[in-house]
Design an enzyme around this catalytic site. Structure first.
Site, short mmCIF file in Angstrom:
data_model
loop_
_atom_site.label_atom_id
_atom_site.label_comp_id
_atom_site.label_asym_id
_atom_site.label_seq_id
_atom_site.Cartn_x
_atom_site.Cartn_y
_atom_site.Cartn_z
N LYS A 126 0.86 -1.19 0.00
CA LYS A 126 0.00 0.00 0.00
C LYS A 126 0.89 1.23 0.00
O LYS A 126 2.00 1.22 0.56
CB LYS A 126 -0.90 0.03 1.24
CG LYS A 126 -2.18 0.81 1.05
CD LYS A 126 -3.18 0.05 0.18
CE LYS A 126 -4.52 0.77 0.12
NZ LYS A 126 -5.51 0.00 -0.66
N GLY B 253 -19.58 3.48 -2.03
CA GLY B 253 -20.77 3.66 -1.22
C GLY B 253 -22.00 3.98 -2.06
O GLY B 253 -23.10 3.47 -1.80
#
Length: 372
Positions: A104, A207
């Site tokens: 990451k 979302g």
């Protein structure tokens, strides 16, 4: 089989203003450090770059993980974020059956005001030095256009227009959706969403897409987001109830779906939950290792984040195969997230363990088997 690049020792060219430092030994004491292989700091003051690249493990393959651009309040918090996210990527890829390790990157900046072509140019230089060790893609603050920009300058970038997989968010949302239904089925015996009350925290790409799927199947939505335009649109489009960020955790719902940043489930917030299922796309939802047990104590079923949100990495990984990207191979793999979660829920029940402990044990078993 993945196309793995030959490793290159991370040394910038003489002409660059970029400085790359191995800080692995300096971060071993920080929360989230878990025998990480390498942690690099890339700094270019002239071009506004402060980037941390964390490689948790390359045992299963090159470390894949998106680049997050976020205005952390401290350098240390940025490192901790990178450490925890890279470890989560190891677990995510392992459980998803991908030949990839966990990595990451975190660029400490405000993506809305501080992200510039010059900064991304500097970051591309850093990526070039990490060929064979780290492959990046989109994350919070990093768009598909940014990934395309980087891919023109560094080969170890995936999730691009040219590569074919494009924006991973729809696949992350689909995996979260089928995983949420698996959790509902385990808890209630049915995955029928009609009339089921769901609170969605965060209306970004994932979302919002999750809300669309939930609304189509008749769920009753409660939402929050920092962007008032998004919440107003959700109220109009989905008939959603809009609440504040502080109120969403205690909303009177059946399912809580965190789809923003991590650390939302803690000793302070878990007692406020009225939902009996937590199933959302955010990474690092548990603030501490003890929070999984806190959820169990309250009778709340938790879908481990790096299992339920693996759709994006499954999609991105498909672009790196020798045969090229084919969405037809991605869809069934994302659908299997539901089966994986069901197996985790059943094992947790039979062993009297938390779902997050079972998921981590499964991931570590896969990694350790690959070491032998």
């Amino acid at each position: 089989m993945l196309n793995v690049l030959e490793p290159r020792h991370p040394q910038p060219s003489v002409a660059t203003t970029l400085e790359i430092t191995d800080i692995t030994a300096d971060v071993r004491h920080l929360q989230g450090f878990d025998h990480h292989e390498q942690v690099w700091l890339g700094r270019d003051t002239a071009r506004g770059l402060t980037a941390i690249v964390s490689v948790h493990t390359t045992v299963l393959g090159p470390a894949l993980g998106g680049t997050r651009i976020w205005p952390h309040t401290s350098f240390e918090s940025g490192i901790i974020d990178a450490l925890r996210l890279s470890r989560g990527m190891t677990f995510k890829s392992a459980i998803a059956g991908l030949p990839l390790g966990g990595g990451k990157a975190v660029i400490i900046a405000d993506a809305k005001t501080e992200k510039t072509p010059a900064m991304l140019e500097a970051y591309a230089e850093m990526l070039n030095t990490l060929q064979g060790q780290y492959i990046t893609a989109e994350d919070v603050g990093m768009t598909l256009a940014d990934a395309d920009f980087l891919a023109e300058r560094a080969p170890n970038v995936s999730g691009t227009t040219k590569g074919g997989s494009g924006n991973p968010s729809p696949f992350t949302a689909e995996g979260t959706f089928v995983g949420l239904k698996a959790a509902l089925r385990h808890r209630t015996g049915s995955d029928d969403l009609a009339g089921v009350r769901v609170a969605v925290q965060g209306l970004g790409s994932v979302g919002w897409s999750l809300c669309q799927k939930l609304h189509t199947e008749g769920a009753v939505l409660t939402v929050c987001d920092l962007d008032a335009v998004r919440t107003a649109r959700a109220a109009e489009t989905f008939g959603a109830t809009v609440v504040s960020g502080d109120a969403i955790i205690a909303a009177g719902v059946d399912i809580f779906a965190p789809c923003a940043l991590g650390g939302i489930l803690s000793a302070d917030t878990i007692p406020l939950l009225k939902a009996k299922i937590v199933a959302g796309a955010a990474n690092n939802q548990l603030a501490t290792a003890e929070d999984g047990q806190r959820l169990v104590t309250r009778g709340i079923l938790y879908a481990p984040d790096y299992v339920i949100n693996a759709g994006g990495v499954i999609n991105v990984a498909a672009e790196m195969g020798d045969g090229g990207y084919d969405v037809a191979t991605v869809t069934p793999r994302v659908a299997r997230i539901a089966d994986t979660l069901s197996a985790i829920f059943q094992r947790a029940d039979s062993e009297g363990r938390t779902t997050d402990a079972v998921a981590e044990a499964m991931a570590r078993e896969i990694v350790e088997a690959a070491r032998k």
